[in-house]
Design a protein around this motif. Structure first.
Motif, PDB file in Angstrom:
ATOM      1  N   TYR A 122      -4.629  -0.368 -10.876  1.00 16.62           N
ATOM      2  CA  TYR A 122      -3.954   1.339 -11.085  1.00 16.62           C
ATOM      3  C   TYR A 122      -3.600   1.832 -11.878  1.00 16.62           C
ATOM      4  N   GLY A 123      -3.370   1.243 -13.308  1.00 18.77           N
ATOM      5  CA  GLY A 123      -2.229   2.312 -14.218  1.00 18.77           C
ATOM      6  C   GLY A 123      -1.895   2.854 -14.012  1.00 18.77           C
ATOM      7  N   ASP A 124      -1.828   3.541 -14.646  1.00 22.93           N
ATOM      8  CA  ASP A 124      -0.393   4.762 -14.924  1.00 22.93           C
ATOM      9  C   ASP A 124       0.583   4.681 -13.148  1.00 22.93           C
ATOM     10  N   PHE A 125      -0.548   4.542 -12.174  1.00 25.73           N
ATOM     11  CA  PHE A 125      -0.369   4.714 -10.813  1.00 25.73           C
ATOM     12  C   PHE A 125       0.618   4.122 -10.449  1.00 25.73           C
ATOM     13  N   PHE A 126       0.574   3.081 -11.151  1.00 25.50           N
ATOM     14  CA  PHE A 126       1.115   1.766 -10.656  1.00 25.50           C
ATOM     15  C   PHE A 126       2.734   1.704 -12.319  1.00 25.50           C
ATOM     16  N   SER A 127       1.929   1.692 -12.779  1.00 27.16           N
ATOM     17  CA  SER A 127       3.091   1.510 -14.009  1.00 27.16           C
ATOM     18  C   SER A 127       4.197   2.441 -14.279  1.00 27.16           C
ATOM     19  N   ASP A 128       3.692   3.858 -14.348  1.00 28.67           N
ATOM     20  CA  ASP A 128       4.810   4.635 -13.881  1.00 28.67           C
ATOM     21  C   ASP A 128       5.797   4.770 -12.941  1.00 28.67           C
ATOM     22  N   VAL A 129       5.599   4.178 -11.439  1.00 30.51           N
ATOM     23  CA  VAL A 129       5.973   3.077 -10.908  1.00 30.51           C
ATOM     24  C   VAL A 129       7.099   2.695 -10.809  1.00 30.51           C
TER      25      VAL A 129
END
Length: 379
Positions: A122-129
């Motif tokens: 999920y890329g940034d959707f995951f890493s940003d969290v």
């Protein structure tokens, strides 16, 4: 969001990692960090938590009843529930690649999650969290980002895929192999390339035609792609789908097919050759155990052939001589041999891997170009 899940209808004759004693595929094998992979930088582990306070969350790309990828990861969650009965588990199915994904992962954190698994990239959707929840551990399947509390894991599927390619080359009469892909992403490049490389060891003129359907789970589109490949003369179908659409096409058309994720032979018993099967149960239990014990740190892990990914038991119409020849290659790889050695040219004829150079597992994991003989995927 649910805090538990009832047993999904399990397909008949599941053979995750070929669970027959005669196959001896090493379910108990330890997790191996392949050459080229190293743990994330040394750091203090996240603190221990009592099992009764542990909240473990799983975010899935598809439905847990898909009988494929998500079903397999759901078995991993069930293994966690069995190993840690006091812990609470959360899961959400069919998370889209959009801002909704980030909202789902934030909700896991709000619900007290101590460890969050994303069972797809999920890329940034995951890493940003993850960046905003430093006290929570995050692991992303097929991820590319690491941080103090974020790691990734995946399966070294290119090795059993190469083995299935050998079988395909032996069984195909035309040498025209078809492949139903999701997107032009490294997992598909590695899969199509390894498949053709295996096939060409026994049928040098073999080629792979790819049709991408822009989805991991779309039975109608996968079926249509299978029909188109059959109409184009492909007599062996393979793919990376989470369901059995093109296997049913192969059954109807008198072709052969290999699958992904689980044993799907009941959908095409005459066509079924084998599957690339994944089993993350041991990995998930190990990671949760470490998180509870206070020894968890993020890392990068490829589950190896024989210890997280492998071929399924051979189909009933696979000749014994074919199985024996393909399995000889499998045993050789398990012994340390790698077939991914140059010279390897891309689909435009350019040398990408020089003669004598070996592709590392990181190279294979990040493969983003097609080899000579693969058409339709791009690059």
């Amino acid at each position: 969001m649910s805090d538990s899940v009832s047993d999904a209808a399990s397909p008949s004759r599941r053979h995750l990692l070929g669970l027959g004693a005669s196959l001896g595929l090493g379910l108990g094998a330890g997790l191996i960090l392949p050459p080229g992979l190293r743990p994330a930088r040394a750091q203090a582990p996240l603190p221990a938590i009592p099992e009764k306070d542990a909240v473990i969350a799983f975010g899935h790309v598809g439905p847990v009843t898909d009988e494929g990828w998500t079903w397999s990861h759901d078995q991993g969650m069930k293994a966690v529930q069995a190993a840690f009965p006091q812990a609470k588990t959360l899961f959400v199915e069919s998370i889209p690649y959009s801002a909704d994904a980030a909202r789902t992962f934030r909700q896991f954190v709000s619900n007290g999650a101590n460890l969050v698994f994303a069972t797809s990239n999920y890329g940034d959707f995951f890493s940003d969290v993850a960046k905003r929840a430093k006290k929570v551990g995050f692991l992303e399947c097929d991820g590319r980002t690491t941080a103090d509390n974020l790691g990734w894991y995946y399966f070294a599927h290119w090795y059993p895929t190469y083995v299935l390619g050998v079988a395909a080359g032996l069984m195909s009469k035309t040498g025209k192999l078809g492949y139903v892909a999701s997107f032009p992403v490294p997992s598909c490049f590695a899969s199509t390339n390894a498949f053709l490389m295996g096939a060409r060891t026994v049928k040098p003129e073999a080629s792979v035609q790819v049709i991408s359907i822009n989805s991991w789970f779309d039975p109608q589109a996968a079926t249509q792609a299978g029909v188109a490949l059959a109409n184009n003369g492909c007599d062996f179908l393979f793919g990376i789908m989470d369901e059995a659409g093109y296997l049913q096409v192969a059954q109807q058309r008198g072709l052969k097919a290999a699958m992904w994720n689980t044993d799907m032979r009941r959908f095409g018993p005459d066509a079924y050759v084998s599957s690339i099967v994944v089993d993350s149960r041991k990995f998930y239990v190990d990671q949760v155990g470490r998180r509870i014990a206070g020894t968890w740190t993020p890392g990068t892990t490829l589950l190896p052939m024989g210890g997280g990914v492998d071929r399924d038991a051979w189909g009933r119409t696979v000749p014994e001589a074919v199985a024996r020849q393909a399995d000889a290659v499998r045993e050789k790889i398990l012994g340390g041999y790698t077939p991914f050695v140059g010279e390897i040219r891309d689909s435009k004829g350019k040398v990408r891997v020089a003669a004598g150079k070996t592709m590392s597992d990181l190279d294979l994991y990040n493969w983003d170009w097609s080899i000579e003989g693969v058409t339709g995927l791009g690059a």
